[in-house]
Design an enzyme around this catalytic site. Structure first.
Site, short mmCIF file in Angstrom:
data_model
loop_
_atom_site.label_atom_id
_atom_site.label_comp_id
_atom_site.label_asym_id
_atom_site.label_seq_id
_atom_site.Cartn_x
_atom_site.Cartn_y
_atom_site.Cartn_z
N GLY A 1 35.16 48.50 -0.25
CA GLY A 1 35.58 47.36 -1.06
C GLY A 1 34.49 47.06 -2.08
O GLY A 1 33.64 47.90 -2.38
N LYS B 1 33.11 27.97 9.20
CA LYS B 1 34.01 29.01 8.69
C LYS B 1 35.42 28.48 8.77
O LYS B 1 35.73 27.57 9.55
CB LYS B 1 33.88 30.28 9.53
CG LYS B 1 34.26 31.55 8.78
CD LYS B 1 33.16 31.98 7.83
CE LYS B 1 33.46 33.34 7.22
NZ LYS B 1 32.36 33.83 6.38
N GLY C 1 33.99 51.62 4.58
CA GLY C 1 34.55 50.49 3.86
C GLY C 1 34.04 50.46 2.44
O GLY C 1 32.85 50.25 2.21
N VAL D 1 31.82 45.19 -1.91
CA VAL D 1 30.46 45.29 -1.37
C VAL D 1 30.12 46.73 -1.01
O VAL D 1 29.05 47.24 -1.37
CB VAL D 1 30.29 44.37 -0.14
CG1 VAL D 1 28.92 44.58 0.50
CG2 VAL D 1 30.46 42.91 -0.53
#
Length: 349
Positions: free
Chosen positions: A178, A80, A176, A180
């Site tokens: 967003g 990452k 959330g 997705v």
């Protein structure tokens, strides 16, 4: 700032601190494990409050990618990267190109991709300086979010089956909204679920209420809602010693990364009788949809690959019952067994 003695250090192979004075780049690349192949993991850009916070994030996320890629059956390790900065003000082509040069300097041991606050267009810029980029081929309207959402939907579906509950009529809290989270909400609505939604973006909440007949609750309160499923799809560490005693859902399954603030929080969920579908198991759709070297995938082919999440979720939940261990421990052990097997295969060769 300690690395080797950091609480999130897990035998990471490489932790690279990257700085470019001209562009202002400050980034950290963490390679956790390459026994199965080069380390794949996205690059996120956030205005971290400190370098220590950024280091904690990248160490946790890279370990999660090792496990996610292993359970997904991919010939890839885990890594990452994080760029420290405000993406609205600090992200420039020069900064992204400088980051690409650092990725190139790792000689293919790390492959980057889009993540929070980075886009397919950003990957195109990074690719000017390195060939070690994925998500190439996702256009502005063709991104990995639907694949991630589909995989998360599959995880919720399996979890509900384990609880003996139908999807039709299930009450699901989506935190959330967003790309997705909104896509997941649409899939849940189409399958008959009753939705409760929240987001700091009031416009996204209004859209979900209008499209899905969802009930809206204030940010920071979603985990308390009495429901069948709590689906965190925003930032991580939302399941912790403070929030777990307040949980109103029977099951947690969502797309957010690193949902547990500490491993002990998985034990807390089990003690409360809450079924936890580990995040890196159910949110692996995005990485499953990334083309491997030499591949050209249609979106339909990428979506089809996400079906493996049905099996991996079931395997993890079954193993937890079989060994009488928390589900997060079961997922970790299964991933570690796969990683160890990969190392043995390499030694044999």
């Amino acid at each position: 700032m300690q690395v080797f003695t950091h609480s999130e250090f897990d035998g990471h192979e490489t932790v690279a601190f990257c700085h470019d004075k001209a562009s202002g780049l400050r980034a950290i690349i963490a390679i956790h494990d390459t026994r199965l192949g080069p380390a794949l993991g996205g690059c996120r850009m956030l205005p971290y409050t400190s370098e220590a916070e950024a280091l904690t994030d990248v160490l946790r996320l890279s370990r999660g990618m090792s496990y996610k890629n292993a359970l997904a059956g991919l010939p890839l390790g885990g890594g990452k990267s994080v760029i420290i900065g405000d993406p609205r003000q600090d992200k420039t082509p020069a900064l992204l190109e400088a980051f690409g040069a650092f990725v190139e300097g790792l000689n293919g041991r790390y492959i980057t991709a889009e993540d929070s606050n980075t886009s397919p267009a950003d990957m195109e810029i990074i690719a000017r300086r390195t060939a070690h980029v994925r998500n190439m081929g996702f256009g502005p309207d063709d991104n990995p979010s639907p694949v991630t959402a589909l995989g998360t939907f599959y995880g919720i579906e399996v979890g509900l089956e384990v609880l003996g509950l139908p999807m039709d009529g299930a009450k699901v809290v989506v935190e959330g909204l967003g790309k997705v989270g909104m896509d997941l909400a649409a899939r849940l609505h189409a399958a008959g679920a009753r939705l409760v939604v929240t987001d700091v973006n009031a416009q996204a909440v209004a859209e979900a209420v209008a499209r899905f007949g969802a009930e809206a609750v204030a940010p920071g309160t979603a985990h308390r809602v009495q429901a069948d499923v709590y689906a965190p799809c925003a930032l991580g560490a939302g399941l912790n010693a403070r929030t777990i005693p307040e949980l109103g859902a029977r099951m947690v399954a969502g797309a957010a990364n690193n949902q547990l603030e500490t491993p002990q929080d998985g034990d807390r969920l089990q003690a409360r009788g809450v079924l936890y579908c580990p995040d890196y198991v159910v949110n692996a759709g995005g990485v499953l949809g990334i083309p491997l070297p030499g591949e050209r995938l249609t979106m339909a082919e990428r979506m089809a690959r996400a079906t493996v999440i049905q099996r991996t979720t079931r395997d993890v939940l079954d193993l937890a019952v079989e060994r009488d261990i928390p589900t997060h421990t079961a997922a970790d052990r299964l991933a570690q067994e796969i990683l160890s097997g990969g190392a043995m295969r390499l030694a044999a060769e």
